[in-house]
Enzyme design. Sequence first.
Site, short mmCIF file in Angstrom:
data_model
loop_
_atom_site.label_atom_id
_atom_site.label_comp_id
_atom_site.label_asym_id
_atom_site.label_seq_id
_atom_site.Cartn_x
_atom_site.Cartn_y
_atom_site.Cartn_z
N ARG A 47 -30.42 58.46 58.40
CA ARG A 47 -31.37 57.34 58.36
C ARG A 47 -31.85 57.06 56.92
NH1 ARG A 47 -37.05 55.63 60.62
NH2 ARG A 47 -36.39 53.58 61.36
N HIS A 51 -31.46 53.46 55.15
CA HIS A 51 -32.60 52.67 54.66
C HIS A 51 -32.56 52.48 53.15
CE1 HIS A 51 -35.59 52.56 58.24
NE2 HIS A 51 -34.35 52.37 58.63
N HIS A 174 -26.89 55.19 66.46
CA HIS A 174 -27.96 55.58 67.37
C HIS A 174 -27.50 56.58 68.44
CE1 HIS A 174 -31.01 52.17 66.28
NE2 HIS A 174 -30.93 53.12 65.37
N TRP A 190 -31.52 58.47 72.11
CA TRP A 190 -30.64 57.49 72.76
C TRP A 190 -29.59 58.18 73.63
CZ3 TRP A 190 -32.54 56.87 67.81
CH2 TRP A 190 -33.12 55.64 67.49
ZN1 ZEM Z 1 -31.88 53.14 63.34
N1 ZEM Z 1 -33.77 53.45 64.05
N2 ZEM Z 1 -32.16 51.11 63.51
N3 ZEM Z 1 -30.07 52.81 62.51
N4 ZEM Z 1 -31.67 55.11 63.11
C1 ZEM Z 1 -34.35 54.66 64.29
C2 ZEM Z 1 -33.75 55.91 64.13
C3 ZEM Z 1 -32.51 56.10 63.60
C4 ZEM Z 1 -33.28 50.47 64.00
C5 ZEM Z 1 -34.54 51.06 64.23
O1 ZEM Z 1 -35.62 50.27 64.27
C6 ZEM Z 1 -34.70 52.47 64.36
C7 ZEM Z 1 -29.45 51.61 62.30
C8 ZEM Z 1 -29.89 50.40 62.79
C9 ZEM Z 1 -31.16 50.18 63.35
C10 ZEM Z 1 -30.56 55.74 62.59
C11 ZEM Z 1 -29.50 55.14 61.95
C12 ZEM Z 1 -29.28 53.77 61.91
C13 ZEM Z 1 -35.67 54.49 64.77
C14 ZEM Z 1 -36.64 55.61 65.11
C15 ZEM Z 1 -35.89 53.12 64.84
C16 ZEM Z 1 -37.18 52.47 65.33
C17 ZEM Z 1 -37.39 56.05 63.85
C18 ZEM Z 1 -38.36 57.18 64.13
O2 ZEM Z 1 -39.31 56.95 64.88
O3 ZEM Z 1 -38.14 58.28 63.61
C19 ZEM Z 1 -32.97 49.06 64.17
C20 ZEM Z 1 -33.89 47.98 64.68
C21 ZEM Z 1 -31.66 48.89 63.79
C22 ZEM Z 1 -30.90 47.61 63.87
C23 ZEM Z 1 -29.70 47.55 64.40
C24 ZEM Z 1 -28.27 51.79 61.52
C25 ZEM Z 1 -27.35 50.65 61.06
C26 ZEM Z 1 -28.16 53.14 61.27
C27 ZEM Z 1 -27.14 53.90 60.49
C28 ZEM Z 1 -25.93 53.45 60.23
C29 ZEM Z 1 -30.68 57.17 62.81
C30 ZEM Z 1 -29.63 58.21 62.45
C31 ZEM Z 1 -31.90 57.39 63.43
C32 ZEM Z 1 -32.50 58.72 63.90
C33 ZEM Z 1 -33.44 59.27 62.86
C34 ZEM Z 1 -34.09 60.55 63.28
O4 ZEM Z 1 -35.03 60.95 62.57
O5 ZEM Z 1 -33.69 61.18 64.25
#
Ligand code: ZEM
Length: 292
Positions: A47, A51, A174, A190
């Site tokens: 993540r 970001h 995800h 997820w």
């Molecule tokens: Zn995420 N993501 N993401 N994401 N994401 C979360 C967690 C993780 C969105 C999003 O709002 C959120 C992509 C795309 C998008 C990962 C990777 C990738 C979380 C939870 C949210 C709310 C955060 C928390 O509470 O800790 C949205 C709206 C997306 C639009 C499509 C893409 C692209 C990613 C990588 C290629 C990962 C690995 C996590 C888990 C993080 C963790 O701490 O476990």
Amino acid sequence: FSGSASETTGVFVPKQEDYQKVYNEIAALLQDKDDYDDGSYGPVLVRLAWHASGTYDKETGTGGSNGATMRFQPEGDHGANAGLVTARDFLAPVKAKFPWITYSDLWILAGICAIQEMQGPTIPYRPGRMDKDIAACTPDGRLPDASQGNKHLRGIFGRMGFNDQEIVALSGAHALGRCHTDRSGFDGPWTFSPTVVTNEYYKLLLNEKWNWKKWNGPKQYEDKTSKTLMMLPTDMALVSDKAFKQWVEKYAKDEGLFFKDFAAVITKLFELGVPFDETTQQTPMTLKPTAN
Ligand code: ZEM
């Protein structure tokens, strides 16, 4: 100081073996520090890399992984980045041990290491990112908002230069990790295997029945069967939108295709706005995963 100094200039020029040492250090830390979340810092490292990269704007060429501006307060404090200090702190001892690597190259290397160590596809790595100062921080609002739908996804990812297929392939990340109430406000993982890269995310999107979760938190879905898994409104947009759904179906059926497309699109994401030397194009390196 490990590594090789250039004979002529005396400047340290890291080679593939030096990047492999950094990789091995991160991989060892991942194995060692297994008492976090679902047993791995891997997802939060992915993540962080996402970001750092996802702020890219193709019109202005601003944002992207070249800069690591999330180190500074305005960007680090953006709501979307809540909790990522955990990932940056995890990498602090690695930066201390290998001071020659830039934060921007380190964060992306860590994302690649995490994906590979969590049994994902091999991701080619090209170093060359430079850290920028606080003035290069991006404005808030460039990363996606999970409470929105298909138009928002196309707007945000289109700004980075991604099409429908790429949006769906990226979203397969995800399969990893979870939402935290004290970070995004959302809650839960997820998939049932949040520390392994799989195509489970797509299978669950199609095969589970998803209901609105009844709670005081932000609007999200829960699976009808176990009530332990979750989907964000943006995740569900991938099955309510016909063009997106075609790709969800392909990736649910064929994990090999997902791995191939995920590797390609994550490479593109991690290199957005990075000025690699146009003449050499720097041959990408393959960093070896730990045998485990
Ligand atoms: Zn995420 N993501 N993401 N994401 N994401 C979360 C967690 C993780 C969105 C999003 O709002 C959120 C992509 C795309 C998008 C990962 C990777 C990738 C979380 C939870 C949210 C709310 C955060 C928390 O509470 O800790 C949205 C709206 C997306 C639009 C499509 C893409 C692209 C990613 C990588 C290629 C990962 C690995 C996590 C888990 C993080 C963790 O701490 O476990």
